[in-house]
Every structure is written in C-alpha cells, then in structure tokens.
Write a protein that holds these residues in place. Sequence first.
Motif, PDB file in Angstrom:
ATOM      1  N   VAL A 133      30.877  70.052 -21.518  1.00 54.41           N
ATOM      2  CA  VAL A 133      31.807  69.949 -20.138  1.00 54.41           C
ATOM      3  C   VAL A 133      31.527  68.578 -19.865  1.00 54.41           C
ATOM      4  O   VAL A 133      30.477  67.722 -19.831  1.00 54.41           O
ATOM      5  CB  VAL A 133      30.561  70.690 -19.224  1.00 54.41           C
ATOM      6  CG1 VAL A 133      31.165  70.344 -17.840  1.00 54.41           C
ATOM      7  CG2 VAL A 133      30.729  72.074 -19.402  1.00 54.41           C
ATOM      8  N   ASP A 134      32.647  68.172 -19.571  1.00 56.91           N
ATOM      9  CA  ASP A 134      32.932  66.458 -19.143  1.00 56.91           C
ATOM     10  C   ASP A 134      34.167  66.295 -18.456  1.00 56.91           C
ATOM     11  O   ASP A 134      35.270  67.089 -18.214  1.00 56.91           O
ATOM     12  CB  ASP A 134      33.127  65.760 -20.565  1.00 56.91           C
ATOM     13  CG  ASP A 134      32.790  64.186 -20.264  1.00 56.91           C
ATOM     14  OD1 ASP A 134      32.262  64.051 -19.196  1.00 56.91           O
ATOM     15  OD2 ASP A 134      33.320  63.322 -21.091  1.00 56.91           O
ATOM     16  N   MET A 152      38.112  68.159 -14.544  1.00 50.75           N
ATOM     17  CA  MET A 152      36.605  68.462 -15.462  1.00 50.75           C
ATOM     18  C   MET A 152      37.177  69.753 -16.260  1.00 50.75           C
ATOM     19  O   MET A 152      37.729  70.534 -15.940  1.00 50.75           O
ATOM     20  CB  MET A 152      35.710  69.037 -14.241  1.00 50.75           C
ATOM     21  CG  MET A 152      34.576  69.005 -14.988  1.00 50.75           C
ATOM     22  SD  MET A 152      33.289  69.118 -13.321  1.00 50.75           S
ATOM     23  CE  MET A 152      31.757  70.261 -14.217  1.00 50.75           C
ATOM     24  N   GLU A 174      31.787  65.973  -9.334  1.00 48.85           N
ATOM     25  CA  GLU A 174      31.628  67.072 -10.744  1.00 48.85           C
ATOM     26  C   GLU A 174      30.527  67.998 -10.463  1.00 48.85           C
ATOM     27  O   GLU A 174      30.857  69.107 -10.910  1.00 48.85           O
ATOM     28  CB  GLU A 174      31.589  66.263 -12.001  1.00 48.85           C
ATOM     29  CG  GLU A 174      32.956  65.584 -12.381  1.00 48.85           C
ATOM     30  CD  GLU A 174      32.645  65.172 -13.763  1.00 48.85           C
ATOM     31  OE1 GLU A 174      31.609  65.559 -14.673  1.00 48.85           O
ATOM     32  OE2 GLU A 174      33.315  64.158 -14.127  1.00 48.85           O
ATOM     33  N   ILE A 175      29.637  67.749  -9.737  1.00 47.80           N
ATOM     34  CA  ILE A 175      28.514  68.428  -9.610  1.00 47.80           C
ATOM     35  C   ILE A 175      29.066  69.726  -8.742  1.00 47.80           C
ATOM     36  O   ILE A 175      28.551  70.786  -9.516  1.00 47.80           O
ATOM     37  CB  ILE A 175      27.346  67.713  -8.765  1.00 47.80           C
ATOM     38  CG1 ILE A 175      26.711  66.633  -9.842  1.00 47.80           C
ATOM     39  CG2 ILE A 175      26.271  68.529  -8.469  1.00 47.80           C
ATOM     40  CD1 ILE A 175      25.889  65.724  -8.958  1.00 47.80           C
ATOM     41  N   PHE A 178      30.941  72.440 -11.217  1.00 50.72           N
ATOM     42  CA  PHE A 178      30.360  72.848 -12.513  1.00 50.72           C
ATOM     43  C   PHE A 178      30.281  74.410 -12.782  1.00 50.72           C
ATOM     44  O   PHE A 178      30.853  74.787 -13.698  1.00 50.72           O
ATOM     45  CB  PHE A 178      28.766  72.323 -12.516  1.00 50.72           C
ATOM     46  CG  PHE A 178      28.099  72.868 -13.792  1.00 50.72           C
ATOM     47  CD1 PHE A 178      28.151  71.912 -15.026  1.00 50.72           C
ATOM     48  CD2 PHE A 178      27.297  73.829 -13.935  1.00 50.72           C
ATOM     49  CE1 PHE A 178      27.716  72.306 -16.310  1.00 50.72           C
ATOM     50  CE2 PHE A 178      26.743  74.147 -15.013  1.00 50.72           C
ATOM     51  CZ  PHE A 178      26.850  73.365 -16.374  1.00 50.72           C
ATOM     52  N   ALA A 195      25.885  68.944 -21.483  1.00 53.19           N
ATOM     53  CA  ALA A 195      26.665  68.207 -20.429  1.00 53.19           C
ATOM     54  C   ALA A 195      25.863  66.849 -20.261  1.00 53.19           C
ATOM     55  O   ALA A 195      24.752  66.676 -20.839  1.00 53.19           O
ATOM     56  CB  ALA A 195      26.612  68.763 -19.175  1.00 53.19           C
ATOM     57  N   HIS A 199      25.171  66.309 -14.757  1.00 61.36           N
ATOM     58  CA  HIS A 199      24.801  67.638 -14.447  1.00 61.36           C
ATOM     59  C   HIS A 199      23.459  68.029 -14.894  1.00 61.36           C
ATOM     60  O   HIS A 199      23.204  69.264 -14.837  1.00 61.36           O
ATOM     61  CB  HIS A 199      25.744  68.282 -15.601  1.00 61.36           C
ATOM     62  CG  HIS A 199      27.377  68.246 -15.057  1.00 61.36           C
ATOM     63  ND1 HIS A 199      27.804  68.551 -13.743  1.00 61.36           N
ATOM     64  CD2 HIS A 199      28.106  67.312 -15.671  1.00 61.36           C
ATOM     65  CE1 HIS A 199      29.022  67.945 -13.742  1.00 61.36           C
ATOM     66  NE2 HIS A 199      29.230  67.333 -14.782  1.00 61.36           N
ATOM     67  N   HIS A 204      22.216  73.934 -11.560  1.00 64.31           N
ATOM     68  CA  HIS A 204      23.182  74.033 -12.985  1.00 64.31           C
ATOM     69  C   HIS A 204      22.336  75.193 -13.619  1.00 64.31           C
ATOM     70  O   HIS A 204      22.741  75.835 -14.278  1.00 64.31           O
ATOM     71  CB  HIS A 204      23.339  72.884 -13.550  1.00 64.31           C
ATOM     72  CG  HIS A 204      24.566  72.184 -12.743  1.00 64.31           C
ATOM     73  ND1 HIS A 204      24.868  72.653 -11.507  1.00 64.31           N
ATOM     74  CD2 HIS A 204      25.337  70.859 -13.101  1.00 64.31           C
ATOM     75  CE1 HIS A 204      25.798  71.673 -11.130  1.00 64.31           C
ATOM     76  NE2 HIS A 204      26.034  70.580 -11.915  1.00 64.31           N
ATOM     77  N   TRP A 215      21.314  75.805 -22.625  1.00 62.18           N
ATOM     78  CA  TRP A 215      21.842  74.407 -21.997  1.00 62.18           C
ATOM     79  C   TRP A 215      20.970  73.073 -23.125  1.00 62.18           C
ATOM     80  O   TRP A 215      19.672  73.365 -23.195  1.00 62.18           O
ATOM     81  CB  TRP A 215      21.753  74.040 -20.653  1.00 62.18           C
ATOM     82  CG  TRP A 215      20.611  74.663 -20.304  1.00 62.18           C
ATOM     83  CD1 TRP A 215      20.312  75.800 -19.403  1.00 62.18           C
ATOM     84  CD2 TRP A 215      19.329  73.873 -19.838  1.00 62.18           C
ATOM     85  NE1 TRP A 215      18.912  75.740 -19.102  1.00 62.18           N
ATOM     86  CE2 TRP A 215      18.208  74.698 -19.301  1.00 62.18           C
ATOM     87  CE3 TRP A 215      18.905  72.645 -20.190  1.00 62.18           C
ATOM     88  CZ2 TRP A 215      17.033  74.052 -18.928  1.00 62.18           C
ATOM     89  CZ3 TRP A 215      17.456  72.082 -19.861  1.00 62.18           C
ATOM     90  CH2 TRP A 215      16.745  72.749 -19.292  1.00 62.18           C
TER      91      TRP A 215
END
Length: 389
Positions: A133-134, A152, A174-175, A178, A195, A199, A204, A215
Amino acid sequence: MPALSSSLISSVSCAPALTVAETAGGLPDALAGLPDPRARRGVRHRLTVVVTAAVCAVVAGYRSYAAIAEWVADVPAATALALGMIPDRRPSEAMIRRLLQAIDPQLLTAAISVWLAGRATATVAMAGRAIAVDGKTLRGSRTTDTPARHVMTACDQATGVVLASTTVDGKTNEITRFAPLLDQIGDLRGTVITADALHCQREHVTYLAERGAHWILTVKGNQPHLHAQLTALPWRAVPDATRDTDRGHGRREIRSCKILTISTGIDFPHAAQAIQIRRRRRRLDQPKRFTTETVYAITDLRVHQAKPAQLAAWTREHWSIENKVHWVRDVTYDEDRSQIRTGTGPEVMAALRNAAISALRLSGATNIAAANRHHARDSTRPLALLNIT
C-alpha cells in the motif's frame, strides 16, 4: 455531445458486483457494470467501447486524450469493428475527453482489477500473497488554485497488478483512506499487507485483524515511543537471520535482517515479531565510502507463519509498487508532466496507466517502454492482450 448528468460520481455501493462470467472474458465484459455518467439520450458510443479503446491506446504508449483519439482514428476498420465501433463514426477527442473526465476512477479501477486478478490467479499462487500500500501525487494536476491530486493504491507484490485505488483529497490524508482502499479487495484472509511508517497505526492493525489479514509495518519517527522501544531491543546479541548482496545502478548494497520474537515491552497491538533491517551501500566508483541505514519494522506474523527469508523478502518487495508502477508511470508515461487537470481526468488516466502496466506485467513484460513500442506497431496486439475477440 449530450449533457452530462448533474451527479457524475456514483458511490461505490451502487456499483454492481462483477460475476465470474464477466471476469472470465475480455476487458469489455469486466467493464459492463461500470456506471455511465452521461445522460442516456443521444449516447453514440458505449462506455465500454470508449474505455477499452483508451486502455488499448495506453498499452501502445499513448499518453493524452488527443493521443488516444489519434490512435482510435488511425486503427484499421477491422480493429475498430473488433472494439465495437462503426469504422466511419468513431469517438472524437472531445467525446473521449468529456467521458474520461466524468468516470468514477475508483469504480473503474475496481472493475479492471477484478478482471486482472482473475487472469493472475491462473499463473500466480494466492497462498502467501502480499499487497503493498502506497500513495503517489499526480504533480501535473496542480493548478494555481488547487493542490495536486493524490492517489493511494494497493498493488500485488508478486505480479505488480494494481488491485485498488482511492483518491486522497485535500480535506483528509492517507491514514483515513487506508480502510476504504482495502475495502475494495474482497478477501484479505491470509494476505500480508505491507505499508510505510505513515500507516503504522493502531486503528489499521485492528482493521486488518478483523479482515483476517497479516501485516508488516515500517516504524519511524512518527511513532517516537514505539521507535525508541524497538531501538532499545538487544539487537547486538541477535544473529543475522538473512544477509544478501545486490549490485546495480552503479552501487553495491549489503542487506542484513535480524528478527526478534516479542513477548513484552512493545506497546503495539497484535505485534509478534520485531525486525531490524540494515543496509550498507557504496558507490562503485567510491569503494571505501559506505553509508549505513537502519530501518525497523513490526509484524503480527509469528515464527511458524513465515520464515525469516520470507519476512525479509516481503519487506524489501514493498517497494515493488514504486519500481513496478509509480516509476513506470513517471518515466515511461511522463505522468508528472501531464496537463490533464479537469474533473476526475487525472485519476482516471492514472487508472488507465495502471491497467496497461498491470496487463503488460501479466503477459511477461519486464520493460514497459519496449512493450509499448511492440504493441504500437500492430493495432491488433493490444486487443489480444486484453482478450478482445
């Protein structure tokens, strides 16, 4: 050209779900459920026809509305018929521009991604799938009155296929996007999400736990307490779990990875292991000058769930989204200098570039610029790539 409806962007919940039959065929079948933002009266060219033709043009390396229209105008009559056009009445540049400025880019990406994912599963094992994720700023979309758009994306590490995207507007960051981004991907059970440090958020990991996903998150100064806890761990007593050397781009890099199981002392939910990655780099023309970078990460994966080499690979391959997607859009498609700024045009063109790059990657292409030239030499090649018969 008929007037566009007053509400151009449909909500995600209104998008009809794609069936197995729709994703098993070509790209036009996958786009059949995409909402058309135009008023129904007077529509001459179906949305699926225009969008499919635009993807074909981008596969051939075309970068703008005008260039896409030129590709459409120049293809032989047989190609136009295969795309669903009447050869002597093809979409104009103005028509293509107005439609692409009004399509919902999130729904477009979702429809294309489901189709691409269906093709990828035939050759890529889903077990151990990792998604990076970016975000990326579309610098050319900046105007004197508005900041540049920011998109994103979620990208499959192994294939380079973009699975989902969402726009990050100026009122958020971006937060907050997500979870909505990953909500577009149907099943995340057993998938590893990687991520960057932005993040590394408690909300998250709670969300990912609810989705059944794992993750790996980088930890930097935006989480000072957590970063201090990680640096204080007894890393000197830990042997290297993996060590490898890479040479390229005029430099040599030595990467080492250490992994510690966390029992207590780390204030972060679901964290099971801590990772220290050390990179020593030197330029080949300066053999005695090394630079050293130490990066920390945490993961919920336990020792029995992933080997050290796999953790190191997932952490390193997180940047595949930069190398396989963002860099190609900037360098090959010159995205940052694109003058497309109206409506959803910047995001839609980014989605078309993502679709072209992903389809080319799945076909085995490693050099996207060379693949563009290959498909530009024969107008039937993009059709074959997109399974249009």
